[in-house]
Structure formats: structure tokens, C-alpha cells
Design an enzyme around this catalytic site. Sequence first.
Site, short mmCIF file in Angstrom:
data_model
loop_
_atom_site.label_atom_id
_atom_site.label_comp_id
_atom_site.label_asym_id
_atom_site.label_seq_id
_atom_site.Cartn_x
_atom_site.Cartn_y
_atom_site.Cartn_z
N SER A 129 -24.24 -53.61 9.17
CA SER A 129 -24.70 -52.94 10.54
C SER A 129 -26.30 -51.75 9.79
O SER A 129 -26.85 -53.65 9.40
CB SER A 129 -24.06 -51.16 11.03
OG SER A 129 -24.52 -51.30 12.25
N HIS A 171 -24.48 -57.07 14.52
CA HIS A 171 -23.80 -56.65 15.90
C HIS A 171 -23.89 -57.76 17.26
O HIS A 171 -23.95 -57.31 17.90
CB HIS A 171 -23.94 -55.72 16.70
CG HIS A 171 -23.14 -54.11 15.96
ND1 HIS A 171 -22.36 -53.55 15.93
CD2 HIS A 171 -24.06 -53.52 14.76
CE1 HIS A 171 -22.15 -52.91 14.93
NE2 HIS A 171 -23.07 -52.70 14.67
N GLU A 198 -20.33 -58.92 14.61
CA GLU A 198 -19.16 -57.97 13.86
C GLU A 198 -17.76 -58.60 13.30
O GLU A 198 -17.61 -59.56 12.96
CB GLU A 198 -18.64 -57.29 14.79
CG GLU A 198 -19.54 -56.20 15.81
CD GLU A 198 -18.95 -55.61 16.96
OE1 GLU A 198 -17.68 -55.23 17.17
OE2 GLU A 198 -20.01 -54.90 17.36
#
Length: 280
Positions: A129, A171, A198
Amino acid sequence: MDTNGSLMIIGGGEDKTDARKVLQRFITLAGGPQQLLVVITAASKMPNEVWEMYRNAFEELGAEKISHVRINERAEAEDEGLAQRVAHARGIFMTGGDQKRLVAFLGGTQIEQAMREAHAQGACIAGTSAGASGMCTHMLAEGEAALAPEKGAVRLGAGLGFISRVIIDQHFSQRHRINRLLSAIAQSPFLLGAGIDEDTALIVRDDSIEVVGEGGVTVVDCREARTNVADIPPGAVPQMLDVRLHLLPSGARVASLAEAGPLADFITYLTDRTTEHDHH
């Protein structure tokens, strides 16, 4: 170019309780569960909670030596003892949070230098992330473009520089970030864009890449595209012609530049680490 270390660029939301394919691969790339692993929580405002989550996940996967590198201000990243621990680690995992916070605390510090030393000696550097975005020289710092690419919608900042000419977004499919990535590379077409889904990782080692996990990696190339981005006002939607897109599903693997075909430049840009950080 480094010959031993690997990079693991994770799109966030990796499975921490079930099959844990991505985290298992990190342990493998680090040399196995007996090796020293460190988790850097500098991006997070809840470092202890995040550490506990990863500690549990890695211990359940058999990791024997896992250590928390907790950095809540820049001065802590100059701690020589912590830097030594990072330099000797075989796996270095940067958690999610805010990539601007991560870079503000780590950039140009002893910890960052220790990460480079470890990587040059064969360690795996992983970021998920915000930790993935922060690995870039040109980091996607902030901004959204929900319905269409938009001039000025996103802002790039200086990242940690483990990846030189690729902008990473994460994401990717789950948060419909294709327009955000297009916004960024329309204005900086000398860079390539890579969107990581993800529970998915792009693994880079020498001249090879591999995608593991549940999703895919989307590569966007505007180098030969024709756009009017220079002529439109901020906030306007650019015309973008001849944009190239590559989709790499889980299991996709390119073993060398010789077999990379249209991905040759992407791999070169990912693996060319002769950046301002460590160019001799």
C-alpha cells in the site's frame, strides 16, 4: 545494478489469515523462516496495532526472528542500533499508512541507507500500500481522479528511490484507480505507471518480474501517446491517444530481458537503480 536483492511491491490488503500467499513469498524471498525479518511501521499512525497484525501473521507462517522497527519521528531513523538491525535483515517489510509520512521519516536517513546496504547484499525489500508507493523515486503522493483522468488531479513527490522510472499505485482495481494513474503519467510521460491490485505482489529480481497473489498488475505507457495535456486548464480531462496498456495476471512471469518483448522497458525501468540515491 544490484545482483542479489529482490523487491516486492504489494497492492495492499494482503491476506494475513488464510492462504497468505504474498506474505509466504516474502519469507521465501528473504531466505526462509529462520532469517531476520524487520517490519517498518513508519507510514502508520497506529504502529503497534499494525506490528501486532504482521507479527502474528509472520509467526504463524513460521518466522522465527521478526523484529519491529518503530519510527514515529525522523530523528529515530538516525538510530545506529536500529540501522544496524535493518542492515543485517534478510527481509524488510514496509507497512501501509501514508507514503508522505513514510518518506518524511525515512528519506536520506541511516535507516534508508541500511535498507540499501541490505538490498545490495541480497535482502528482499517489500512495501505494501503506502509502503509500495513510497518505493518509487517519483512517488504518487496524493490526489484522486474518480471518473476520468484530470489535469493536475494528482501530485507527485520524491520517494525512497528503489524503483526509478515507474510510478506505483495500489489497491488498483478495488479503488478504480486507472484514471488516477493516467492523470499522473499524462503529465509525466517519461515515466511508466504500474497499478497493483490488492492481495497481489509484483516481484522484481535482477531482470525478471513475477506477479503473485489474487489480482493482477496493470502497466500503463504514455511515452508515445498524443495528449493535449499541456494546452488544457487544470481540472480539465485530457485527450489521450495511443496509450499502451499491459495486463499481467497472477502467475505472469518474465524470466529475463531477452524474453520480455513489449515489457522490456518496464523491466529496465524497474531494475535500473542508478538513481541520485546511490549513483557512484
